[in-house]
Every structure is written in C-alpha cells, then in structure tokens.
Design a protein around this motif. Structure first.
Motif, mmCIF file in Angstrom:
data_model
loop_
_atom_site.group_PDB
_atom_site.id
_atom_site.type_symbol
_atom_site.label_atom_id
_atom_site.label_comp_id
_atom_site.label_asym_id
_atom_site.label_seq_id
_atom_site.Cartn_x
_atom_site.Cartn_y
_atom_site.Cartn_z
ATOM 1 N N THR A 14 77.385 51.425 15.359
ATOM 2 C CA THR A 14 76.410 52.338 14.778
ATOM 3 C C THR A 14 75.874 51.761 13.476
ATOM 4 O OG1 THR A 14 77.486 54.230 15.748
ATOM 5 C CG2 THR A 14 76.108 54.647 13.844
ATOM 6 N N LYS A 15 74.570 51.884 13.287
ATOM 7 C CA LYS A 15 73.940 51.428 12.053
ATOM 8 C C LYS A 15 73.437 52.650 11.298
ATOM 9 C CE LYS A 15 70.492 48.342 10.169
ATOM 10 N NZ LYS A 15 69.563 47.252 10.414
ATOM 11 N N THR A 16 73.816 52.777 10.035
ATOM 12 C CA THR A 16 73.402 53.914 9.231
ATOM 13 C C THR A 16 72.401 53.460 8.181
ATOM 14 O OG1 THR A 16 75.548 54.953 9.516
ATOM 15 C CG2 THR A 16 74.186 55.754 7.698
ATOM 16 N N ILE A 17 71.278 54.158 8.110
ATOM 17 C CA ILE A 17 70.241 53.861 7.125
ATOM 18 C C ILE A 17 69.885 55.161 6.439
ATOM 19 C CG2 ILE A 17 67.943 52.911 6.755
ATOM 20 C CD1 ILE A 17 68.253 51.541 9.503
ATOM 21 N N SER A 18 69.993 55.200 5.125
ATOM 22 C CA SER A 18 69.613 56.401 4.384
ATOM 23 C C SER A 18 68.306 56.154 3.667
ATOM 24 C CB SER A 18 70.686 56.762 3.350
ATOM 25 O OG SER A 18 71.862 57.168 4.006
ATOM 26 N N LEU A 19 67.429 57.137 3.703
ATOM 27 C CA LEU A 19 66.140 57.031 3.040
ATOM 28 C C LEU A 19 65.941 58.202 2.109
ATOM 29 C CD1 LEU A 19 63.619 55.984 5.802
ATOM 30 C CD2 LEU A 19 64.624 54.578 4.048
ATOM 31 N N SER A 20 65.356 57.916 0.972
ATOM 32 C CA SER A 20 64.921 58.988 0.077
ATOM 33 C C SER A 20 63.448 59.219 0.324
ATOM 34 C CB SER A 20 65.142 58.568 -1.374
ATOM 35 O OG SER A 20 64.461 59.432 -2.234
ATOM 36 N N SER A 21 62.991 60.417 0.059
ATOM 37 C CA SER A 21 61.584 60.717 0.315
ATOM 38 C C SER A 21 60.654 60.117 -0.724
ATOM 39 C CB SER A 21 61.379 62.230 0.340
ATOM 40 O OG SER A 21 61.586 62.760 -0.939
ATOM 41 N N GLN A 61 64.172 44.965 14.660
ATOM 42 C CA GLN A 61 64.964 45.853 15.499
ATOM 43 C C GLN A 61 65.931 46.673 14.650
ATOM 44 O OE1 GLN A 61 64.137 45.956 18.556
ATOM 45 N NE2 GLN A 61 65.702 47.203 19.513
ATOM 46 N N LEU A 62 66.115 47.937 14.993
ATOM 47 C CA LEU A 62 67.000 48.872 14.297
ATOM 48 C C LEU A 62 66.589 49.087 12.848
ATOM 49 C CD1 LEU A 62 70.486 47.783 15.730
ATOM 50 C CD2 LEU A 62 68.809 49.392 16.676
ATOM 51 N N SER A 63 65.288 49.182 12.615
ATOM 52 C CA SER A 63 64.787 49.455 11.271
ATOM 53 C C SER A 63 64.374 50.915 11.173
ATOM 54 C CB SER A 63 63.600 48.544 10.944
ATOM 55 O OG SER A 63 62.555 48.782 11.861
ATOM 56 N N PHE A 64 64.198 51.384 9.937
ATOM 57 C CA PHE A 64 63.848 52.790 9.690
ATOM 58 C C PHE A 64 63.245 52.852 8.296
ATOM 59 C CE2 PHE A 64 63.735 57.174 9.978
ATOM 60 C CZ PHE A 64 64.600 57.845 9.104
#
Length: 199
Positions: A14-21, A61-64
């Motif tokens: 699993t790949k976890t990516i956190s983003l702030s608004s 690949q697998l970007s967010f």
C-alpha cells in the motif's frame, strides 16, 4: 472517474500519500501564456514584451496531486446562523441567515494515476476543520467526494475503484460551512488533508 466499491480485497504494498488543500504551488495542467503590449502615439509606435512562465506536471504511476483548492466564495452573514453547502459538482446552497453572492466558489479537485480496476482507499485526517479569520472560527464538515455515487469522506477510509482504462482519475470534494450569526467580515482560510492508499 472513480467508483465506490464494496470489495473487501486487501493487497500488499500500500502506498499512502497525504495532501493538504493549500500546499502545491501549481495546477495539474500545463500553462503557457505570453503578454504583448503595443502603444500607438502619432506616427510612432512602441512594443514591449514580458516573459511568461511555462509549467507542467508529469504524473507517474501511483501519483496523487491537488488540482484546485476549495472556495466557498462570497457570503453575507445574517442575524441568525446559517450553513453554506458546496456540492462536488460546484453548485452551492444555503440555509438559515446566510446570503450567497458572487460566483467565485469551486470544489477542491484532486487527480492521480493508478491502474484500471485498481482499488484505492480515501480518508480525511479530521472530520471537521476550522476556517480562521478576523471573527470567530467557522467549522467545515461533511466533506463529500464526487464519486459515482457521491459519498461523505471521514477519517475511516472508503474504498473506491479506478474505472478509467488508462488508470487516470480525478475527483472533486465539496463540504458544508457553518457560518455564525453576524459573522465578522473578512477572509477565512484553513486546510484539510486527504490520504489516498493505492491497494
């Protein structure tokens, strides 16, 4: 487009990516612009030019990434409290003592790249956030993702399926803003974090 899925499949890696608004300095799409000003005076003319910046983001690949921020737009508070609801499709409604003005509202929008039929889970770091400004903080809650069908995002991950054959997806996020009675005028801002896990 992403779709809600009831699948309970669990996979490794699993790949976890956190983003702030409000942290990425540029949007997903490329921007190209040029500005030329010509001034005519009598029989002589002058021309000046200014350089323009060109930017693009190449997704792997697998970007967010975040494409745009959420904007509730301009509102006028009243003598009683009210709620502004910003839908994922960009429409806006209000209840209570709030008047909507202008048209600068927009949902947040995120995009990424996985694989066709890949499962992803999406969650928030907090179910509510506070917008801070010159008056009392205003609460933002009930973050709604523009999936098919729409769903409320919470700190509990929701599983979705990537429906596009090329693995590209994007989704908007709306929410509800609670406005106080006689809320002080000014600009209010805050951030929210979305975590996406590729399964």
């Amino acid at each position: 487009m992403i779709e809600r899925s009831c699948a309970n499949a669990i996979s490794m890696g699993t790949k976890t990516i956190s983003l702030s608004s409000a942290r990425l300095p540029y949007p997903l799409f490329a921007i190209a612009a040029a500005w030329v000003v010509a001034c005519a005076g009598g029989s002589a003319s002058a021309q000046t030019s200014q350089p323009a910046e060109l930017r693009t983001i190449v997704l792997h690949q697998l970007s967010f990434i975040r494409v745009q921020d959420m904007e509730f737009g301009e509102i006028i508070p009243g003598a009683t409290a009210g709620v502004v609801r910003l839908f994922p499709d960009g429409t806006r409604t209000r209840t209570g003592g709030v008047t909507l003005v202008g048209s600068s509202h927009q949902p947040a929008r995120f995009a990424g790249k996985g694989s066709f039929n890949q499962q992803v889970s999406i969650s928030l770091s907090s179910n509510t956030i506070q917008l801070i400004g010159p008056g009392a903080p205003m609460t933002v809650s009930q973050f709604e993702i523009g999936s098919t069908p729409t769903a409320i995002l919470t700190t509990t991950p929701r599983r979705f399926r990537i429906a596009a054959a090329n693995g590209l997806f994007n989704f908007p996020v709306g929410a509800r803003l609670s406005v106080g009675a006689n809320q002080a005028p000014g600009i209010y801002s805050g951030t929210f974090n979305i975590t996406l896990n590729y399964q």
